[in-house]
Scaffold this active site. Structure first.
Site, PDB file in Angstrom:
ATOM      1  N   LYS A 187       0.877  -1.129   0.064  1.00 50.26           N
ATOM      2  CA  LYS A 187       0.002  -0.039   0.082  1.00 50.26           C
ATOM      3  C   LYS A 187       0.781   1.319  -0.013  1.00 50.26           C
ATOM      4  O   LYS A 187       1.389   1.601   0.946  1.00 50.26           O
ATOM      5  CB  LYS A 187      -0.915  -0.023   1.321  1.00 50.26           C
ATOM      6  CG  LYS A 187      -1.994   1.214   1.193  1.00 50.26           C
ATOM      7  CD  LYS A 187      -2.641   1.343   2.415  1.00 50.26           C
ATOM      8  CE  LYS A 187      -2.240   2.209   3.378  1.00 50.26           C
ATOM      9  NZ  LYS A 187      -2.028   3.640   3.024  1.00 50.26           N
ATOM     10  N   GLU A 237      10.166   1.461  10.513  1.00 50.16           N
ATOM     11  CA  GLU A 237      10.981   2.821  10.478  1.00 50.16           C
ATOM     12  C   GLU A 237       9.996   3.930  10.602  1.00 50.16           C
ATOM     13  O   GLU A 237       9.062   4.291   9.876  1.00 50.16           O
ATOM     14  CB  GLU A 237      11.699   2.907   9.096  1.00 50.16           C
ATOM     15  CG  GLU A 237      12.856   4.068   9.397  1.00 50.16           C
ATOM     16  CD  GLU A 237      13.267   4.668   8.079  1.00 50.16           C
ATOM     17  OE1 GLU A 237      13.102   6.000   7.968  1.00 50.16           O
ATOM     18  OE2 GLU A 237      14.034   3.969   7.611  1.00 50.16           O
ATOM     19  N   CYS A 257      13.185  11.255   6.902  1.00 52.24           N
ATOM     20  CA  CYS A 257      13.070  10.752   8.130  1.00 52.24           C
ATOM     21  C   CYS A 257      14.384  11.042   8.949  1.00 52.24           C
ATOM     22  O   CYS A 257      14.727  10.944  10.101  1.00 52.24           O
ATOM     23  CB  CYS A 257      12.959   9.336   8.197  1.00 52.24           C
ATOM     24  SG  CYS A 257      11.335   8.685   7.685  1.00 52.24           S
ATOM     25  N   GLU A 261       8.810  15.849  16.384  1.00 44.58           N
ATOM     26  CA  GLU A 261       9.124  16.162  14.916  1.00 44.58           C
ATOM     27  C   GLU A 261       8.271  16.971  14.087  1.00 44.58           C
ATOM     28  O   GLU A 261       7.272  16.912  14.161  1.00 44.58           O
ATOM     29  CB  GLU A 261       9.131  14.830  14.270  1.00 44.58           C
ATOM     30  CG  GLU A 261       9.644  14.434  12.831  1.00 44.58           C
ATOM     31  CD  GLU A 261       9.624  13.171  12.396  1.00 44.58           C
ATOM     32  OE1 GLU A 261      10.461  12.928  11.634  1.00 44.58           O
ATOM     33  OE2 GLU A 261       8.577  12.422  12.925  1.00 44.58           O
TER      34      GLU A 261
END
Length: 530
Positions: free
Chosen positions: A194, A267, A301, A399
């Site tokens: 996906k 991750e 990331c 973040e």
């Protein structure tokens, strides 16, 4: 402060010629969805104009995909590693030959610059070549020491998991889509993926090339849809989960995988730190900070959001960093003329602007940037440097995932290490020093899955023979290296006991047999074997 940008605004930019309507339709036809599927429309971040209409999959579609994938995987497991290798190397060649198509797609769907998109092309070519050339040795049966020397023949075997679910994000649409599918396929699995809806065309381009390279049709299939709709079906059919995304979503996937007793590699988020030691080359460190903080408009990331600089060089470093940041060319172009592109979606723009506004309202100082740029396009934001950031500000610990970095001074290296480690995350970090040994020593003390010395993130990411992944709230498992392939396998031990087993031979009592074994164990200890 004014940041340089291209003369032509994004609003006047047309989609590249490769993105014709027939081309887009051919890509979307690869999505697994019923003929009566509902459609969703994606828009180009540069301009906001419609880009593609994509058929949305239902849970029933996903169930059908898994059934076909399972049949294809049973056949694929019998295909030789040599044939799998040939397919991957053909895919490698096609990615490089047709890279302009991929570059156009990534820019159109994600809004990143062409130079950032090109790094994804090189990343996938390297990944395909690496696993094509190393998989045979990694997957080969391994002789292991047997329980009884000579008499026990023990072998470690590697079998594919079966069908792997890959859920990939929008920020690196080629690297995160194809990069995880490649080792899973090479290990003998099928993949049901996906990709994020916004960047599904790029993932579908990789799928098209892989099928052109010779991959059987049902072995790698793609669906799109909201996690709330098809997430349960993706989990229910999987023999292994590979997810890249937010920590909150990763926790839910880990919980679901735990309930099913299947493996998962995750991750997740990060709040990555860069430590500039007092002996660093200031010009190189400033250039490195630009490369660390602003690629893909900070939507990476492993990019840096916290910058710790020794007090002795703080003023000089900040001046050099700010100067370089102000010279960045912000804009939209389907060529290599731009340094920083667009954010990808309105949610990211809202997060960036909210984090900056909150910090400024609570006393932070803007040294560069700080503003959205609607004159360039609906989702552009200037690369931004902040100082005087304190713990009560949202971006101090959360973040941002945008072109924003905060600078903090420190007095000594112990304080720098403690500050860098003061986060539940642990994905990537960077250390700068003229002394390589000292830089590596500091790096080893940072709580991060990858740490780069005198580099931002490319050194560790590009060292594909080494594992890459996060600690703490940044995830579980590793991609790249042997780990990135073997995590998609089930390990099996086959032990063949020959002649004499563990029970005493006929006519020998257990008491005498125990004394014989004791003598044997002592002899082996003296010989230093087994």
């Amino acid at each position: 402060m004014t940041i340089d940008h291209t003369a032509a605004t994004a609003h006047a930019l047309s989609l590249p010629a490769t993105l014709t309507r027939p081309r887009v339709s051919r890509l979307t036809a690869q999505l697994a969805a019923a003929p009566t599927a509902n459609y969703t429309t994606t828009c180009a971040p540069y301009t906001g104009e419609p880009l593609a209409d994509l058929p949305v999959s239902t849970p029933a579609d996903v169930e059908d995909v898994f059934a076909r994938a399972r049949r294809a995987q049973a056949r694929w497991a019998l295909v030789s590693l040599e044939e799998r290798r040939r397919i991957l190397l053909r895919f490698h060649d096609l990615v490089l030959e047709r890279q302009d198509e991929g570059l156009d797609l990534m820019q159109a769907e994600n809004g990143k610059t062409r130079r950032d998109a090109f790094l994804e092309i090189t990343d996938i070519a390297i990944t395909a070549r690496y696993y094509a050339r190393t998989a045979a040795a990694l997957l080969a049966p391994k002789r292991r020491r047997g329980a009884i020397p000579v008499l026990t023949h023990t072998t470690e075997l590697r079998h594919p998991k079966g069908v792997v679910t890959v859920i990939s994000p929008w920020n690196y649409p080629l690297s995160m889509a194809a990069g995880d599918a490649i080792p899973a396929l090479m290990a003998g699995n099928a993949v049901v993926q996906k990709p994020d809806t916004q960047t599904a065309l790029t993932a579908l381009w990789a799928l098209e090339l892989m099928r052109e390279a010779g991959l059987p049709k049902d072995l790698w299939q793609m669906v799109i849809g909201r996690g709330s709709s098809i997430g349960d079906a993706l989990m229910a059919g999987a023999d292994y989960m590979m997810f890249t995304g937010s920590t909150a979503s990763g926790r839910r996937i880990a919980a679901g995988a735990g309930e099913r007793l299947i493996g998962a590699s995750l991750e997740l988020g990060g709040k990555n730190a860069m430590v500039v030691l007092e002996d660093a080359d200031i010009d190189k460190a400033a250039a490195g900070a630009v490369a660390a903080c602003f690629p893909s408009a900070g939507q990476l990331c492993v990019s840096i959001e916290r910058l710790y600089v020794a007090e002795e060089i703080r003023d000089e470093f900040v001046a050099a960093f700010v100067e370089r940041t102000r010279k960045l060319r912000l804009g939209a172009a389907y060529d290599f003329s731009v340094d920083v592109g667009s954010l990808t979606n309105s949610a990211q723009l809202e997060t960036v602007t909210a984090h900056i506004a909150d910090a400024v309202a609570k006393g932070a100082t803007v040294l560069a940037g700080g503003h959205a740029r609607p004159d360039l396009g609906p989702l552009f934001h200037e690369p931004t440097i902040l100082t005087d950031v304190t713990p009560e500000m949202t971006l101090f610990a959360h973040e941002t995932f945008g072109p924003v970095v905060s600078i903090y001074p420190y007095r000594d290296v112990e304080e720098a290490i403690a500050m860098a480690n003061a986060t539940p995350y642990g994905l990537n970090a960077s250390v700068w020093s003229r002394n390589g040994a000292r830089g590596r020593s500091v790096a080893a003390r940072l709580h991060a899955g990858t740490v780069n010395v005198n580099d931002a993130f490319a050194a560790a990411w590009g060292s594909i023979d080494a594992p890459m992944g996060g600690m703490g709230d940044s995830g579980l498992g590793r991609r790249h290296g042997a780990d990135g392939l073997l995590e998609y396998t089930e390990v099996q031990t086959v032990a063949h006991q020959r002649l004499q087993g563990f029970a005493p031979p006929r006519g020998v009592s257990y008491e005498r047999w125990s004394r014989i074994l004791t003598l044997a164990l002592r002899a082996l200890r003296r010989l230093g074997t087994h």
